[in-house]
Each structure stands twice: as structure tokens, then as C-alpha cells.
Scaffold this motif. Structure first.
Motif, PDB file in Angstrom:
ATOM      1  N   ASP A  84      -5.660   7.441   2.297  1.00 24.21           N
ATOM      2  CA  ASP A  84      -5.730   8.673   3.087  1.00 24.21           C
ATOM      3  C   ASP A  84      -4.383   9.057   3.699  1.00 24.21           C
ATOM      4  OD1 ASP A  84      -5.491   6.824   5.108  1.00 24.21           O
ATOM      5  OD2 ASP A  84      -7.430   7.245   6.042  1.00 24.21           O
ATOM      6  N   GLN A  85      -3.324   8.313   3.353  1.00 26.82           N
ATOM      7  CA  GLN A  85      -1.982   8.642   3.826  1.00 26.82           C
ATOM      8  C   GLN A  85      -1.104   9.232   2.720  1.00 26.82           C
ATOM      9  OE1 GLN A  85      -1.122   4.599   5.408  1.00 26.82           O
ATOM     10  NE2 GLN A  85      -0.672   5.639   7.336  1.00 26.82           N
ATOM     11  N   VAL A  86      -1.711   9.615   1.616  1.00 29.98           N
ATOM     12  CA  VAL A  86      -0.914  10.104   0.493  1.00 29.98           C
ATOM     13  C   VAL A  86      -0.149  11.374   0.868  1.00 29.98           C
ATOM     14  CG1 VAL A  86      -2.750  11.500  -0.554  1.00 29.98           C
ATOM     15  CG2 VAL A  86      -0.957  10.513  -1.999  1.00 29.98           C
ATOM     16  N   ALA A 124       3.456   4.503  10.088  1.00 29.14           N
ATOM     17  CA  ALA A 124       2.433   3.858  10.916  1.00 29.14           C
ATOM     18  C   ALA A 124       1.107   3.782  10.162  1.00 29.14           C
ATOM     19  CB  ALA A 124       2.259   4.621  12.223  1.00 29.14           C
ATOM     20  N   ASP A 125       0.364   2.718  10.429  1.00 26.74           N
ATOM     21  CA  ASP A 125      -0.984   2.496   9.887  1.00 26.74           C
ATOM     22  C   ASP A 125      -1.003   2.147   8.401  1.00 26.74           C
ATOM     23  OD1 ASP A 125      -2.174   3.024  12.406  1.00 26.74           O
ATOM     24  OD2 ASP A 125      -2.057   5.175  12.004  1.00 26.74           O
ATOM     25  N   SER A 126       0.162   1.926   7.782  1.00 21.25           N
ATOM     26  CA  SER A 126       0.171   1.391   6.425  1.00 21.25           C
ATOM     27  C   SER A 126      -0.432  -0.010   6.454  1.00 21.25           C
ATOM     28  CB  SER A 126       1.611   1.331   5.886  1.00 21.25           C
ATOM     29  OG  SER A 126       2.174   2.623   5.828  1.00 21.25           O
ATOM     30  N   TYR A 127      -0.860  -0.512   5.290  1.00 18.12           N
ATOM     31  CA  TYR A 127      -1.513  -1.818   5.313  1.00 18.12           C
ATOM     32  C   TYR A 127      -0.553  -2.981   5.128  1.00 18.12           C
ATOM     33  CZ  TYR A 127      -1.488  -2.247   0.162  1.00 18.12           C
ATOM     34  OH  TYR A 127      -1.119  -2.371  -1.156  1.00 18.12           O
ATOM     35  N   LEU A 128       0.671  -2.697   4.646  1.00 18.07           N
ATOM     36  CA  LEU A 128       1.651  -3.757   4.445  1.00 18.07           C
ATOM     37  C   LEU A 128       3.039  -3.236   4.775  1.00 18.07           C
ATOM     38  CD1 LEU A 128       2.406  -6.604   3.365  1.00 18.07           C
ATOM     39  CD2 LEU A 128       2.541  -5.578   1.070  1.00 18.07           C
ATOM     40  N   ASN A 173     -13.595  -3.058  -1.480  1.00 19.10           N
ATOM     41  CA  ASN A 173     -14.505  -1.918  -1.364  1.00 19.10           C
ATOM     42  C   ASN A 173     -14.432  -1.306   0.030  1.00 19.10           C
ATOM     43  OD1 ASN A 173     -16.780  -0.237  -2.424  1.00 19.10           O
ATOM     44  ND2 ASN A 173     -17.869  -1.246  -0.753  1.00 19.10           N
ATOM     45  N   GLU A 174     -14.333  -2.151   1.037  1.00 20.98           N
ATOM     46  CA  GLU A 174     -14.271  -1.664   2.415  1.00 20.98           C
ATOM     47  C   GLU A 174     -12.871  -1.208   2.804  1.00 20.98           C
ATOM     48  OE1 GLU A 174     -15.724  -4.829   4.836  1.00 20.98           O
ATOM     49  OE2 GLU A 174     -17.782  -4.666   4.086  1.00 20.98           O
ATOM     50  N   ASN A 175     -11.866  -1.703   2.081  1.00 22.65           N
ATOM     51  CA  ASN A 175     -10.472  -1.380   2.407  1.00 22.65           C
ATOM     52  C   ASN A 175      -9.734  -1.030   1.111  1.00 22.65           C
ATOM     53  OD1 ASN A 175     -10.495  -2.396   5.375  1.00 22.65           O
ATOM     54  ND2 ASN A 175     -11.309  -4.113   4.190  1.00 22.65           N
ATOM     55  N   ARG A 185      -0.456  12.019 -10.251  1.00 23.89           N
ATOM     56  CA  ARG A 185      -1.812  11.868  -9.733  1.00 23.89           C
ATOM     57  C   ARG A 185      -1.876  10.569  -8.930  1.00 23.89           C
ATOM     58  NH1 ARG A 185      -5.112  15.567 -11.940  1.00 23.89           N
ATOM     59  NH2 ARG A 185      -6.981  14.512 -11.207  1.00 23.89           N
ATOM     60  N   PHE A 186      -2.940  10.418  -8.140  1.00 25.67           N
ATOM     61  CA  PHE A 186      -3.120   9.179  -7.393  1.00 25.67           C
ATOM     62  C   PHE A 186      -4.588   8.795  -7.399  1.00 25.67           C
ATOM     63  CE2 PHE A 186      -4.157  12.272  -4.159  1.00 25.67           C
ATOM     64  CZ  PHE A 186      -5.078  11.647  -3.342  1.00 25.67           C
ATOM     65  N   ALA A 187      -4.866   7.559  -7.023  1.00 28.21           N
ATOM     66  CA  ALA A 187      -6.240   7.069  -7.011  1.00 28.21           C
ATOM     67  C   ALA A 187      -6.451   6.149  -5.820  1.00 28.21           C
ATOM     68  CB  ALA A 187      -6.553   6.319  -8.306  1.00 28.21           C
ATOM     69  N   SER A 188      -7.687   6.107  -5.366  1.00 25.44           N
ATOM     70  CA  SER A 188      -8.114   5.151  -4.351  1.00 25.44           C
ATOM     71  C   SER A 188      -8.908   4.071  -5.070  1.00 25.44           C
ATOM     72  CB  SER A 188      -8.985   5.841  -3.294  1.00 25.44           C
ATOM     73  OG  SER A 188      -9.472   4.917  -2.353  1.00 25.44           O
ATOM     74  N   ILE A 189      -8.406   2.844  -5.030  1.00 27.23           N
ATOM     75  CA  ILE A 189      -9.039   1.741  -5.761  1.00 27.23           C
ATOM     76  C   ILE A 189      -9.977   0.981  -4.837  1.00 27.23           C
ATOM     77  CG2 ILE A 189      -8.643  -0.416  -7.001  1.00 27.23           C
ATOM     78  CD1 ILE A 189      -5.937   0.668  -7.833  1.00 27.23           C
ATOM     79  N   SER A 190     -11.261   1.015  -5.167  1.00 29.17           N
ATOM     80  CA  SER A 190     -12.239   0.292  -4.357  1.00 29.17           C
ATOM     81  C   SER A 190     -13.135  -0.615  -5.203  1.00 29.17           C
ATOM     82  CB  SER A 190     -13.124   1.272  -3.572  1.00 29.17           C
ATOM     83  OG  SER A 190     -13.805   2.152  -4.452  1.00 29.17           O
ATOM     84  N   GLN A 191     -13.143  -0.420  -6.512  1.00 28.01           N
ATOM     85  CA  GLN A 191     -13.953  -1.234  -7.413  1.00 28.01           C
ATOM     86  C   GLN A 191     -13.024  -2.064  -8.294  1.00 28.01           C
ATOM     87  OE1 GLN A 191     -17.442  -1.407  -7.555  1.00 28.01           O
ATOM     88  NE2 GLN A 191     -17.020  -3.157  -8.865  1.00 28.01           N
TER      89      GLN A 191
END
Length: 203
Positions: A84-86, A124-128, A173-175, A185-191
Motif C-alpha cells: 500500500d506504499q507503492v 516510514a512504515d516500510s517492513y525492512l 497472507n496477513e502481511n 506493473r506491481f503485485a501484492s504477494i499474499s499466497q
């Protein structure tokens, strides 16, 4: 028995760059550097750890300020943003304004954190977060260069920290993770799925 390429493969000419003719999966990172009296943040997708040790590198060009900032200050930060920070990553790629520094007209609108070991910013709020000292710059990939650094400090959000007690698929899945599908293009990987390593495989 050797197999031949089937008719449904299309040959690509290598007299020009091939990469815009198909999609590949890449990380999307934001490189932070000190620039004059301010700072710069620039998104990159040609980026990777270098071997299993604590080295990290990314492709840049001497036509960009990031290259010269790293060469001068010998350090850089890396932020791995969330899906959600793209938009924040996109803003970091905004063209420069001749009348204002990038710090004044772009970075002032972005949520940032100061790095702890080097003089640079994170998103800010990045995961790494990684803080790197310049290791070496390898020029000569036509108009591009490979900038490498040694990771001096690293911080990962607690929700993204791998722990043996937690189910990995549930955690992802939760993160979800952000991936860039070059180009554009971009993607959100949850699976995700467990990789079928052969028996006895070692790193």
C-alpha cells in the motif's frame, strides 16, 4: 534427449534491450542518500542481496543523482515498502524541478524516518530497513553501473520477522509483500507455496 524450441517461442533481437518485451518479477526498493544540504529517495527494482553475506546492490546510472550521492558520501539506505506504499515509491521517481530541490518539493510530503547509523532517510512504515556503507561501484554496463554496499545495520518489522513457531503462509497472507513486475506493473504477494527442494539440499 534434447528438445527443440517450439513454434510458440518468439525470438528477440539483442541489438536493443530485451526487457520491455516480457514481465519479470523483482523487488521494489527505495534508495536513500544524502544530497547537498538535503536528501534524496529514489525507487529501484534492479536490486538484490549479493551472496549469503550482508551485502546488497542495485543498478543505477551516472545520469542520476543517486549515483553521485553514493559516490560522494559512501553510504546509502534501503527501504522495502509495503504494497500500500507503492504510490510513495512512485513519488520518489518524480522529475526534478530546476527551481526547487527534490527535498523541498517531494520529500517534504513523504513520511520519512532518519537512519540510525548513516546520514540518510527511510520511507516510514516500510517492513525492512538497511543501512549500507559503500563497498564498490562497478561501472561499464553500457550507461549503467552496479552499486554495492555492506549492510551495517538492519531493522525488520516484527510482523515480518520469520520465526519457527509461526506458519509462514499465514504470516505472508496477513502481511503481504510488494513485488514489481518489470516493466510497469506491481503485485501484492499474499499466497505462496513451499519450494520443493530435493532431499539433502544445502545452501
Amino acid at each position: 534427449m534434447e528438445k527443440k524450441l517450439k513454434d510458440h517461442y518468439v525470438p528477440l533481437t539483442t541489438t536493443s534491450p530485451i526487457w520491455d518485451h516480457f514481465f519479470t518479477v523483482a523487488p521494489l526498493i527505495i534508495v536513500g542518500t544524502k544530497e547537498g544540504e538535503g536528501y534524496d529517495l529514489a525507487p529501484k527494482h534492479m536490486a538484490t542481496p549479493i551472496g549469503p553475506s550482508n551485502y546488497f546492490g542495485f543498478v543505477c546510472t551516472p545520469n542520476h543523482s543517486t549515483y553521485h550521492n553514493v559516490k560522494k558520501n559512501k553510504e546509502f539506505s534501503i527501504s522495502f515498502p509495503l504494497p500500500d506504499q507503492v504510490l510513495l515509491a512512485s513519488l520518489g521517481a518524480s522529475p526534478r524541478n530546476a527551481d526547487l530541490s527534490k527535498s523541498d518539493y517531494i520529500l517534504s510530503t513523504l513520511p520519512t524516518l532518519k537512519a540510525t547509523f548513516i546520514d540518510a532517510l527511510f520511507i516510514a512504515d516500510s517492513y525492512l530497513f538497511l543501512e549500507c556503507e559503500l563497498f564498490k561501484i562497478i561501472d561499464g554496463f553500457d550507461a549503467h553501473s552496479f552499486i554495492t554496499g555492506k549492510v551495517k545495520t538492519a531493522f525488520v518489522h516484527k510482523d515480518y520477522l520469520r520465526v519457527s513457531e509461526r506458519d509462514e503462509q499465514e504470516q505472508i497472507n496477513e502481511n503481504p509483500l510488494l513485488a514489481y513486475l518489470a516493466a510497469g506493473r506491481f503485485a501484492s504477494i499474499s499466497q505462496t507455496y513451499n519450494f520443493p527442494f530435493p532431499k539433502g539440499f544445502k545452501k
